[in-house]
Enzyme design. Structure first.
Site, PDB file in Angstrom:
ATOM      1  CD  GLU A  18      -2.920   1.161   2.303  1.00 27.73           C
ATOM      2  OE1 GLU A  18      -2.773   0.364   3.249  1.00 27.73           O
ATOM      3  OE2 GLU A  18      -3.834   1.986   2.251  1.00 27.73           O
ATOM      4  CD  GLU A  20      -6.450   3.205   6.611  1.00 29.85           C
ATOM      5  OE1 GLU A  20      -6.619   3.084   7.841  1.00 29.85           O
ATOM      6  OE2 GLU A  20      -5.803   2.377   5.928  1.00 29.85           O
ATOM      7  CG  HIS A  68      -6.101   0.649  12.520  1.00 35.24           C
ATOM      8  ND1 HIS A  68      -6.861   1.779  12.445  1.00 35.24           N
ATOM      9  CD2 HIS A  68      -5.544   0.485  11.293  1.00 35.24           C
ATOM     10  CE1 HIS A  68      -6.770   2.286  11.219  1.00 35.24           C
ATOM     11  NE2 HIS A  68      -5.974   1.524  10.500  1.00 35.24           N
ATOM     12  CD  GLU A  69      -2.866  -1.985  10.665  1.00 32.28           C
ATOM     13  OE1 GLU A  69      -3.348  -2.233   9.548  1.00 32.28           O
ATOM     14  OE2 GLU A  69      -2.532  -0.830  11.037  1.00 32.28           O
ATOM     15  CG  HIS A 114      -7.658  -2.064   7.932  1.00 29.70           C
ATOM     16  ND1 HIS A 114      -8.518  -1.148   7.369  1.00 29.70           N
ATOM     17  CD2 HIS A 114      -6.562  -1.354   8.315  1.00 29.70           C
ATOM     18  CE1 HIS A 114      -7.962   0.061   7.416  1.00 29.70           C
ATOM     19  NE2 HIS A 114      -6.784  -0.034   7.989  1.00 29.70           N
ATOM     20  N   GLY A 144       2.812   2.779  10.635  1.00 26.01           N
ATOM     21  CA  GLY A 144       2.570   2.014  11.857  1.00 26.01           C
ATOM     22  C   GLY A 144       2.476   0.521  11.609  1.00 26.01           C
ATOM     23  CB  ALA A 145       0.681  -1.940  11.575  1.00 26.07           C
ATOM     24  CG  MET A 146       0.234  -3.141   4.888  1.00 23.71           C
ATOM     25  SD  MET A 146      -0.848  -1.749   4.432  1.00 23.71           S
ATOM     26  CE  MET A 146      -2.053  -2.616   3.428  1.00 23.71           C
TER      27      MET A 146
HETATM   28  N1  TRP Z   1      -3.174   0.805   5.724  1.00 22.80           N
HETATM   29  C1  TRP Z   1      -2.185   1.137   6.720  1.00 22.80           C
HETATM   30  C2  TRP Z   1      -2.957   1.420   7.989  1.00 22.80           C
HETATM   31  O1  TRP Z   1      -3.400   0.563   8.638  1.00 22.80           O
HETATM   32  C3  TRP Z   1      -1.366   2.332   6.348  1.00 22.80           C
HETATM   33  C4  TRP Z   1      -0.005   2.081   5.788  1.00 22.80           C
HETATM   34  C5  TRP Z   1       0.891   1.186   6.198  1.00 22.80           C
HETATM   35  C6  TRP Z   1       0.623   2.801   4.737  1.00 22.80           C
HETATM   36  N2  TRP Z   1       2.037   1.294   5.485  1.00 22.80           N
HETATM   37  C7  TRP Z   1       1.908   2.280   4.588  1.00 22.80           C
HETATM   38  C8  TRP Z   1       0.244   3.846   3.926  1.00 22.80           C
HETATM   39  C9  TRP Z   1       2.807   2.791   3.642  1.00 22.80           C
HETATM   40  C10 TRP Z   1       1.125   4.356   2.969  1.00 22.80           C
HETATM   41  C11 TRP Z   1       2.392   3.824   2.843  1.00 22.80           C
HETATM   42  O2  TRP Z   1      -3.278   2.505   8.320  1.00 22.80           O
HETATM   43 ZN    ZN Z   2      -5.584   1.612   8.505  1.00 20.34          ZN
END
Ligand code: TRP
Ligand code: ZN
Length: 887
Positions: free
Chosen positions: A130, A329, A306-307, A310, A270-272
């Site tokens: 992302e 988001e 949060h993750e 999602h 933060g995280a993905m």
């Molecule tokens: N979707 C991620 C979240 O939970 C956001 C995110 C993680 C992101 N890594 C990134 C956005 C790198 C842009 C680039 O909020």
């Molecule tokens: Zn998010």
């Protein structure tokens, strides 16, 4: 000043230009031969032309920093006249309606300093796709409305890379020649490529199990570098809490046999939420009582939540295009805020969330980067992962919850998930579902998604003793923002009540109603001005507005100091009660010169603080919040121009006055809250530590030996990082003779723990000292610092630029020049991090002419640098007032 001719102006992408994809990808098979310097990626794309697409339409595949090794259609190599390769990707012509395209590329993960795509971190492979990172792995239609089933095979050296992970479930594995091995993963859910992930390396893990309420058994894994295995338990507990909560509150279950979380040290954000395989910045996973603070524990719970959330709000239902980012988001932030409220203290959570919104989002909304929750154009989408899209987006969802009620909102969510499961949709689809499920018209409400800017609310009140009525007239006005000069009125839910002069709530009967409808209700302000008349009001009441901060607006109230004191002592809504006290303090700070902030002037505040310190019936965390003076960043919203050292001096002066006047009370409160038992991060214990450490920070303001000794004793005896760091921070911001020795002691104790070292860097970057800039400059050469690790950049440079206004904005301009130079260096390595740091300059017009000139010069240097990234260009150009919205 002209941009270098060699650097073309980056292009703008517009929402109005959206076109559905001409081709769909139904399935993808990926094969990775992992090697740090030369990874080969083979991809087999099963494509299908969309029904409306003409047969001559080429298939566009995005690609960036890729080496194309081969391309074949249905087994036959493609001749060069059938495709075209340029910087943006690959265009393939003359394709049949369906078929299989095979593409082989080579990439260099260890040279990937942008941390987007496939890269290495601490010797392990990981991905971040992302928003547009997948195109840096292979040629692909890199857009969220192309959803495919992914099957992924990873091959790597068995000794160096024993763990091979991707999305979904493992379906095959085995040994290969030359000491290599492989694992094949299959994800049964079609997904956009931004949710793809792979992780490979020498990792340890902990494992647990969760049984969903329908009886599905889910294996839970957390993968970390082996030396961190003793820091994963809190993250695992948080995950299980989140899974249960989403079942209970939203009726949503997890849908795969495993859920994996991986912690990496090098991560831009933060995280993905990659499907079934979340990748986290290690700071949001790792915690042990001696290394992590209460705030860290709290943040881990919230980001894990949060993750996880999602998986429904983002993955099962995803975004049609990146303009819809807040669809996932904003909704997911609302969900994680509510989760944290249910796990901890709702009032404390709400005050914290409002603080973030008002200090950061209101500021963004009032500056040159202001944009709607649903933006309509961008240059670099990575620049729009903003407090507006996330936190204001969450407020918009919260308002829907307020307007529709808990049950109506839930019905709306159920319908949204039912209608759109497996689809890529828009914020409008979300609001449509809310309307359809409840019958409530949200026509006007939709403006919250399209109009930028913070609405300002004014209240006029009129009490009629003969008629025993109280009339409240509410007026709304939204200032213009870049590209939007005329604003239409918003649909604003105003949760409110009335109380008498003893602070007792009054029953609320609106004009024309047969009976009172409770003591708290939601007024809906839809027009520019509206009057609400309440009946049976025996004496002039005190109106309480925006309970729970029911709308993201600025509310100007004409309260007397006595009314504020009454509300700060009696109001039942934690937010409004806290707000009343903060308003009192803010008035003092903004209407008196620092030297006038003595005990006489501050008397009402001192007396309120004394009562709060002694009020053992009240939640200690709420007491701590009530006793915390408004942040300098929030005070800045009320002055023009911003004079950072004036705000700082005023706040310090008032702190000292309170400290001197309340010393015995502070000491008593401190002693009373001293605990010796084992550490627990729960909200009640954390609240007690918060109040005790706040007492310490007041006490040390007196700058005498007994206060120093108290802090030194706490530093030495602390059984957890919260108390240890609070003592260190108190000492570092004081003139205590031992301050340097303690800082050194802390570093030598924790130099092996990179996350603790980040705290050490931040403490120094935010220190209230004349030589902080020199200190920060020196620290950029310290072995603990690295420009390639985002956490280090954030801990040192961002902490200085955004957390130390006095240092950054020093009149000489040296702070600007230093940070500007760091940003330009960083831009060549990691544009996302560079442009995040550049946010410190966007507000340049809010300062005096000398500072404006210093900041503007740096922004111009960024914008005009040869080879500037799209990310940094957009922030600099927009900050300078260039219109990136038209070409
Ligand atoms: N979707 C991620 C979240 O939970 C956001 C995110 C993680 C992101 N890594 C990134 C956005 C790198 C842009 C680039 O909020
Ligand atoms: Zn998010």
């Amino acid at each position: 000043m002209d941009r270098k001719a060699s650097t073309p102006k980056p292009a703008t992408v517009y929402l109005k230009d959206y076109q559905p994809p001409a081709w769909q990808i139904e399935a993808v098979e990926l094969e990775f031969d992992l090697d740090p310097q030369a990874t080969r990626v083979r991809s087999r794309l099963q494509f299908r032309r969309a029904p409306e697409t003409g047969p001559d339409t080429p298939l566009h595949l995005d690609g960036e920093a890729l080496e194309l090794l081969g391309i074949a259609l249905d087994g036959e190599p493609l001749t060069a006249d059938r495709y075209r390769l340029d910087e943006a990707g690959l265009e393939v012509r003359g394709l049949p309606e369906t078929g299989v395209l095979e593409i082989e590329t080579r990439i260099n993960p260890s040279a990937n300093t942008e941390l987007s795509g496939l890269y290495t971190s601490s010797g392990n492979f990981c991905t971040q796709c992302e928003a547009e990172g997948f195109r840096r792995i292979t040629f692909y239609p890199d857009r969220p409305d192309v959803m495919a089933r992914f099957t992924t095979t990873l091959r790597a050296d068995k000794v160096a890379t024993p763990v091979l992970l991707s999305n979904g479930n493992p379906i095959a594995s085995g040994e290969l020649e030359d000491g290599r091995h492989y694992v094949t993963w299959q994800d049964p859910f079609p997904k956009p490529c931004y949710l793809f992930a792979l992780v490979a390396g020498d990792l340890g893990w902990i494992r647990d199990r969760f049984v969903t309420r329908s009886g599905r058994e889910v294996d839970l894994y957390i993968y970390v570098q082996k030396h961190n295995l003793d820091k994963c338990d809190h993250a695992m507990a948080s995950l299980k809490h989140a899974m249960r909560w989403d079942e209970e509150v939203y009726g949503r279950e997890y849908d795969l046999d495993r859920y994996m979380i991986v912690a990496v040290d090098d991560f831009n954000m933060g995280a993905m939420e990659n499907k079934g395989l979340n990748v986290f910045n290690s700071r949001y996973v790792l915690a042990r009582p001696d290394t992590a603070t209460d705030a860290d524990y709290q943040n881990i719970e919230s980001v894990i939540g949060h993750e996880y959330f999602h998986n429904w709000s983002g993955n099962r239902v995803t975004c049609r295009d990146w303009f819809q980012l807040s669809l996932k988001e904003g909704f997911t932030v609302f969900r994680d805020q509510e989760f944290s409220s249910d796990m901890n203290s709702r009032g404390v959570q709400r005050i914290g969330d409002v603080n973030i919104l008002r200090t950061h989002q209101f500021r963004e909304d009032a500056g040159p980067m202001a944009h709607p929750v649903k933006p309509d154009h961008y240059v670099a989408i990575d620049n729009f992962y903003t407090v507006t899209v996330y936190n204001k987006g969450a407020e918009v969802v919260r308002m829907l919850h307020t307007l529709l009620g808990t049950e109506g909102f839930r019905r709306g969510c159920d319908l949204y998930f039912e209608r759109h499961d497996g689809q890529a949709v828009t914020t409008d689809d979300f609001v449509n579902a809310m309307e359809a499920a409840t019958g409530v018209s949200l026509q006007q409400f939709r403006r919250w998604y399209d109009q930028a800017g913070t609405p300002e609310l004014e209240l006029e009140r009129h009490y009629d003793p003969q008629a025993r009525t109280c009339a409240l007239t509410l007026r709304q006005h939204c200032p213009p923002t870049p590209g939007q000069s005329d604003k239409q009125p918003f649909h604003i839910p105003v949760a409110m009540g009335l109380c008498d002069r003893e602070g007792r709530a009054l029953p609320l009967r609106l004009y024309g109603e047969a009976a009172a409808g409770g003591e708290s209700r939601v007024l809906e302000l839809c027009r520019e001005e509206e009057t609400f008349v309440f009946q049976d009001i025996p004496a002039e009441p005190v109106p309480v507005l925006l309970r729970g901060f029911s709308a993201p607006v600025k509310l100007a109230l004409d309260y007397t100091d006595a009314e504020l004191a009454l509300l700060s002592a009696h109001e039942r809504d934690p937010f409004c009660r806290w707000e009343a006290g903060q308003t009192l303090a803010r008035r003092l700070l903004l209407t008196h010169p620092p030297q006038a902030l003595d005990a006489d002037t501050a008397r009402p505040l001192i007396e309120a603080a004394r009562r709060t310190l002694a009020d053992t019936a009240l939640d200690p965390a709420l007491r701590a919040l009530a006793l915390t003076l408004p942040a300098e960043g929030y005070l800045a919203e009320f002055v023009d121009p911003i004079e950072p050292e004036q705000l700082h001096t005023a706040r310090q002066a008032l702190r000292l006055t309170l400290s001197r006047a309340l010393r015995p009370d502070l000491e008593a409160c401190y002693e009373q809250l001293t605990e010796t038992g084992a550490y627990s991060p729960d909200a009640a214990s954390a609240g007690r530590r918060r109040l005790r450490n706040l007492c310490l920070s007041y006490l040390i303001a007196c700058e005498d030996d007994s206060a120093y000794q108290l802090a030194l004793r706490q530093y030495e005896q602390a059984g957890n990082m919260t108390d240890s760091l609070a003592a260190l921070q108190a000492l570092v911001n004081s003139d205590c003779p031992q301050r340097e020795a303690v800082l050194e002691d802390f570093y030598s104790r924790w130099q092996q723990d990179t996350l603790v070292v980040d705290k050490w860097l931040s403490l120094q970057a935010t220190a209230d000292r004349a030589d902080t800039l020199e200190r920060v400059q020196a620290l950029t050469g310290h072995p603990a610092f690295s420009l390639t690790n985002p956490n280090k950049v954030y801990a040192l440079l961002r902490a200085f630029a955004q957390g130390n206004p006095v240092g950054f904005h020093q009149a000489s301009g040296a702070g600007y020049r230093f940070i500007g130079e760091q940003i330009r260096t960083l831009d060549g390595r990691n544009p996302q991090v560079a442009s995040r740091l550049a946010a410190a300059f966007t507000d340049w017009r809010r300062y005096n002419p000398t500072r404006q000139a210093g900041m503007r010069t740096e922004l111009e240097k960024m914008r005009d640098a040869g080879g500037v990234s799209r990310d940094l260009y957009e922030i600099a150009a927009r900050s300078l007032g260039d219109d990136t919205g038209t070409d």
